[in-house]
Design an enzyme around this catalytic site. Structure first.
Site, PDB file in Angstrom:
ATOM      1  CG  ASP A  68      -5.408  -3.447  -1.969  1.00 40.19           C
ATOM      2  OD1 ASP A  68      -5.020  -2.969  -0.880  1.00 40.19           O
ATOM      3  OD2 ASP A  68      -5.781  -4.630  -2.077  1.00 40.19           O
ATOM      4  N   GLY A 104       0.769  -1.241   0.000  1.00 39.15           N
ATOM      5  CA  GLY A 104       0.000   0.000   0.000  1.00 39.15           C
ATOM      6  C   GLY A 104       0.798   1.287   0.000  1.00 39.15           C
ATOM      7  CG  ASP A 117      -8.612   0.613   9.241  1.00 41.25           C
ATOM      8  OD1 ASP A 117      -9.439   1.427   9.644  1.00 41.25           O
ATOM      9  OD2 ASP A 117      -8.939  -0.480   8.735  1.00 41.25           O
ATOM     10  CG  PHE A 139     -12.347   0.469   1.803  1.00 36.62           C
ATOM     11  CD1 PHE A 139     -11.766  -0.126   2.915  1.00 36.62           C
ATOM     12  CD2 PHE A 139     -11.828   0.190   0.542  1.00 36.62           C
ATOM     13  CE1 PHE A 139     -10.691  -1.000   2.775  1.00 36.62           C
ATOM     14  CE2 PHE A 139     -10.747  -0.688   0.402  1.00 36.62           C
ATOM     15  CZ  PHE A 139     -10.197  -1.281   1.525  1.00 36.62           C
TER      16      PHE A 139
END
Ligand code: IMP
Ligand code: MG
Length: 179
Positions: free
Chosen positions: A158, A43, A102, A151
């Protein structure tokens, strides 16, 4: 804008600005040292490349692949090290570059692992922070942008390995991951 997106969160130009500021923060913090910058793959790859190129401080680079999701949009809790670093972090000033914090699970896992291996210092730079989703109490030392419980994809991020190469970041339509 990509058809699967609801809206754009950061344009290319906005990303470039955030990257510049983060690099300046790192340059000030690490003046006179040679830190080891670690990209948490996959990421953070886009952010990492732009960030280290925007820095004046000489940095060394290393990579670690960590997987937490499978292909859902919910973190599985225990992030798995899929590919380890090439370099030793012992006595090094480590800069961990993350795409997004997160639940915080990945961050805690990385911190415990790298401090356990004898890193001298541990600094986390994240492109995004989702504070409302935190399950363990951790914070990036520097985060570029705070978002709610959405999201997002693009610029490395992704959903099921897709959308990483979008040059901007957007909110994914719910119907894509709730179908
Ligand atoms: P955490 O361990 O729950 O803090 O999150 C770890 C990883 O989940 C991040 O490094 C991302 O790769 C992924 N992730 C969390 N939120 C998002 C999102 O909104 N879009 C894409 N990936 C995400
Ligand atoms: Mg991911």
């Amino acid at each position: 804008m990509h058809k699967d997106l609801e809206s754009v969160v950061l344009t290319e130009a906005e990303i470039a600005q955030k990257v510049k500021r983060a690099a300046a923060w790192l340059d000030e913090k690490f003046a006179g040292t040679t830190p080891l910058a670690i990209s948490v793959l996959k990421g953070s790859v886009m952010f990492f490349c732009d960030l280290v190129r925007a820095m004046q401080t000489p940095v060394q680079l290393d990579f670690m692949t960590v997987s937490s999701y499978g292909s859902s949009s919910e973190s599985s809790g225990m992030p798995k090290i899929v590919m380890d670093l090439a370099a030793s972090v012992k006595d090094r000033d480590v800069i961990l570059v993350e795409d997004i914090v997160d639940s915080g699970n990945t961050l805690v896992r990385m911190r415990d692992l790298l401090m356990g291996r004898g890193a001298k210092s541990f600094t986390v730079v994240a492109l995004f922070d989702k504070p409302s989703r935190r399950k363990v109490p951790v914070k990036a030392d520097y985060s570029c942008f705070e978002i709610g419980d959405e999201f997002i994809v693009g610029y490395g991020l992704d959903y099921a390995q897709q959308y990483r190469n979008l040059p901007y970041v957007g909110i994914l339509k719910r119907e894509i991951y709730e179908k």
